[in-house]
Design a protein around this motif. Structure first.
Motif, PDB file in Angstrom:
ATOM      1  N   THR A 276      13.208  80.007   9.277  1.00  7.39           N
ATOM      2  CA  THR A 276      12.766  78.702   8.782  1.00  7.39           C
ATOM      3  C   THR A 276      13.019  77.651   9.862  1.00  7.39           C
ATOM      4  N   ARG A 277      12.616  76.430   9.595  1.00  9.99           N
ATOM      5  CA  ARG A 277      12.825  75.354  10.573  1.00  9.99           C
ATOM      6  C   ARG A 277      14.269  74.870  10.605  1.00  9.99           C
ATOM      7  N   PHE A 278      15.011  75.069   9.507  1.00  9.51           N
ATOM      8  CA  PHE A 278      16.362  74.534   9.399  1.00  9.51           C
ATOM      9  C   PHE A 278      17.378  75.639   9.145  1.00  9.51           C
ATOM     10  N   MET A 279      18.477  75.603   9.892  1.00  4.94           N
ATOM     11  CA  MET A 279      19.605  76.486   9.619  1.00  4.94           C
ATOM     12  C   MET A 279      20.407  75.854   8.478  1.00  4.94           C
ATOM     13  N   ASP A 280      21.215  76.653   7.793  1.00  6.85           N
ATOM     14  CA  ASP A 280      22.014  76.133   6.685  1.00  6.85           C
ATOM     15  C   ASP A 280      22.922  74.990   7.135  1.00  6.85           C
ATOM     16  N   LYS A 281      23.493  75.083   8.324  1.00  5.70           N
ATOM     17  CA  LYS A 281      24.378  74.033   8.835  1.00  5.70           C
ATOM     18  C   LYS A 281      23.622  72.710   8.983  1.00  5.70           C
TER      19      LYS A 281
ATOM     20  N   SER B  12      14.378  63.368   2.101  1.00  3.02           N
ATOM     21  CA  SER B  12      13.634  62.375   2.874  1.00  3.02           C
ATOM     22  C   SER B  12      13.938  62.505   4.367  1.00  3.02           C
ATOM     23  N   LEU B  13      15.223  62.643   4.706  1.00  9.99           N
ATOM     24  CA  LEU B  13      15.607  62.835   6.108  1.00  9.99           C
ATOM     25  C   LEU B  13      15.010  64.135   6.663  1.00  9.99           C
ATOM     26  N   GLY B  14      15.033  65.182   5.844  1.00 10.02           N
ATOM     27  CA  GLY B  14      14.485  66.466   6.277  1.00 10.02           C
ATOM     28  C   GLY B  14      12.997  66.389   6.575  1.00 10.02           C
ATOM     29  N   TRP B  15      12.240  65.714   5.696  1.00 15.96           N
ATOM     30  CA  TRP B  15      10.802  65.567   5.944  1.00 15.96           C
ATOM     31  C   TRP B  15      10.537  64.705   7.176  1.00 15.96           C
ATOM     32  N   THR B  16      11.385  63.727   7.432  1.00 16.11           N
ATOM     33  CA  THR B  16      11.235  62.917   8.644  1.00 16.11           C
ATOM     34  C   THR B  16      11.448  63.792   9.884  1.00 16.11           C
ATOM     35  N   GLU B  17      12.456  64.670   9.829  1.00 16.24           N
ATOM     36  CA  GLU B  17      12.693  65.579  10.948  1.00 16.24           C
ATOM     37  C   GLU B  17      11.540  66.574  11.106  1.00 16.24           C
ATOM     38  N   LYS B  18      10.993  67.039   9.981  1.00 11.48           N
ATOM     39  CA  LYS B  18       9.862  67.971  10.051  1.00 11.48           C
ATOM     40  C   LYS B  18       8.656  67.311  10.725  1.00 11.48           C
ATOM     41  N   ALA B  19       8.444  66.020  10.445  1.00 14.11           N
ATOM     42  CA  ALA B  19       7.342  65.297  11.074  1.00 14.11           C
ATOM     43  C   ALA B  19       7.492  65.315  12.594  1.00 14.11           C
ATOM     44  N   ALA B  20       8.720  65.189  13.057  1.00 15.85           N
ATOM     45  CA  ALA B  20       8.963  65.215  14.498  1.00 15.85           C
ATOM     46  C   ALA B  20       8.737  66.598  15.093  1.00 15.85           C
ATOM     47  N   MET B  21       8.924  67.642  14.297  1.00 13.89           N
ATOM     48  CA  MET B  21       8.757  69.017  14.789  1.00 13.89           C
ATOM     49  C   MET B  21       7.290  69.457  14.859  1.00 13.89           C
TER      50      MET B  21
ATOM     51  N   GLN C 242      -5.558  69.147  11.318  1.00 12.73           N
ATOM     52  CA  GLN C 242      -5.330  68.178  12.386  1.00 12.73           C
ATOM     53  C   GLN C 242      -3.903  67.650  12.348  1.00 12.73           C
ATOM     54  N   LEU C 243      -3.414  67.297  13.516  1.00  8.82           N
ATOM     55  CA  LEU C 243      -2.056  66.782  13.664  1.00  8.82           C
ATOM     56  C   LEU C 243      -1.828  65.562  12.784  1.00  8.82           C
ATOM     57  N   LYS C 244      -2.785  64.641  12.773  1.00  7.60           N
ATOM     58  CA  LYS C 244      -2.595  63.406  11.992  1.00  7.60           C
ATOM     59  C   LYS C 244      -2.475  63.706  10.503  1.00  7.60           C
ATOM     60  N   ASP C 245      -3.173  64.744  10.016  1.00  4.13           N
ATOM     61  CA  ASP C 245      -3.067  65.105   8.602  1.00  4.13           C
ATOM     62  C   ASP C 245      -1.693  65.685   8.283  1.00  4.13           C
ATOM     63  N   ARG C 246      -1.172  66.509   9.166  1.00  2.00           N
ATOM     64  CA  ARG C 246       0.163  67.080   8.951  1.00  2.00           C
ATOM     65  C   ARG C 246       1.245  66.008   9.023  1.00  2.00           C
ATOM     66  N   LEU C 247       1.105  65.113   9.993  1.00  3.13           N
ATOM     67  CA  LEU C 247       2.068  64.017  10.107  1.00  3.13           C
ATOM     68  C   LEU C 247       2.024  63.127   8.870  1.00  3.13           C
ATOM     69  N   SER C 248       0.818  62.832   8.409  1.00  6.65           N
ATOM     70  CA  SER C 248       0.652  62.004   7.223  1.00  6.65           C
ATOM     71  C   SER C 248       1.300  62.654   6.009  1.00  6.65           C
ATOM     72  N   HIS C 249       1.116  63.961   5.863  1.00  4.07           N
ATOM     73  CA  HIS C 249       1.723  64.679   4.739  1.00  4.07           C
ATOM     74  C   HIS C 249       3.252  64.604   4.811  1.00  4.07           C
ATOM     75  N   ALA C 250       3.822  64.861   5.982  1.00  9.76           N
ATOM     76  CA  ALA C 250       5.278  64.836   6.138  1.00  9.76           C
ATOM     77  C   ALA C 250       5.822  63.433   5.859  1.00  9.76           C
ATOM     78  N   GLN C 251       5.130  62.410   6.345  1.00  7.57           N
ATOM     79  CA  GLN C 251       5.595  61.041   6.121  1.00  7.57           C
ATOM     80  C   GLN C 251       5.478  60.647   4.649  1.00  7.57           C
ATOM     81  N   THR C 252       4.425  61.108   3.993  1.00  7.16           N
ATOM     82  CA  THR C 252       4.260  60.832   2.569  1.00  7.16           C
ATOM     83  C   THR C 252       5.370  61.494   1.761  1.00  7.16           C
TER      84      THR C 252
END
Length: 121
Positions: free
Chosen positions: A28-33, A50-59, A81-91
Motif C-alpha cells: 500500500t502507499r502507507f506503512m502502519d507507522k 484528511s491529512l492522509g488524502w492530502t499526502e496521497k495527492a502529493a504522491m 488525467q492527473l488533474k482528475d486524480r488530484l481533484s478527487h484526492a483534494q475533495t
C-alpha cells in the motif's frame, strides 16, 4: 489521538488503502507507522484521513508519470488525467476535514451555546 490497531485499520479503509489478500502493508502507499503518525498528529480519525488524502495527492504525480494516453496500432488507451486524480484526492481531504470539524463542534460548548473553530486556509 492515540493510535490503536483498530484505528489504523479504520484509517486504511478511509484512505482506500486496504492491504490486498495475501499482501502486506508494503503493498500500500502507507506503512502502519505512517498511519500511526497521522493519527498522533490529529484530534480525530477524520483529521487523520484528511491529512492522509492530502499526502496521497502529493504522491499521485510520482505514481502516474507523464503518460496520459498511449496507442498500439488502432487501439488507444487513456488513463485518468492527473488533474482528475488530484481533484478527487483534494475533495476527499476537504470532506474528511469537514467531518472533523463537525465531530469537534458536537462535543464543545454548552447546551445554549456552541463554539465552532474558524475556517483557516
Amino acid at each position: 489521538m492515540t493510535p490503536t490497531p483498530e484505528l489504523v485499520v479504520r484509517l486504511r479503509r478511509y484512505l482506500g488503502e486496504k492491504i490486498p489478500p495475501g499482501g502486506t502493508e508494503a503493498d500500500t502507499r502507507f506503512m502502519d507507522k505512517e498511519l500511526e503518525d497521522l493519527l498522533e498528529e490529529s484530534q480525530t480519525i477524520f483529521g487523520a484521513a484528511s491529512l492522509g488524502w492530502t499526502e496521497k495527492a502529493a504522491m499521485i504525480q510520482t505514481e502516474m508519470g507523464d503518460v496520459e494516453e498511449t496507442r498500439t496500432g488502432q487501439e488507444t488507451y487513456r488513463f485518468t488525467q492527473l488533474k482528475d486524480r488530484l481533484s478527487h484526492a483534494q475533495t476527499m481531504a476537504q470532506d474528511y476535514r469537514k467531518r472533523e470539524r463537525e465531530e469537534l463542534t458536537k462535543s464543545k460548548g454548552s447546551f445554549m451555546f456552541s463554539i465552532a473553530p474558524p475556517e483557516v486556509l
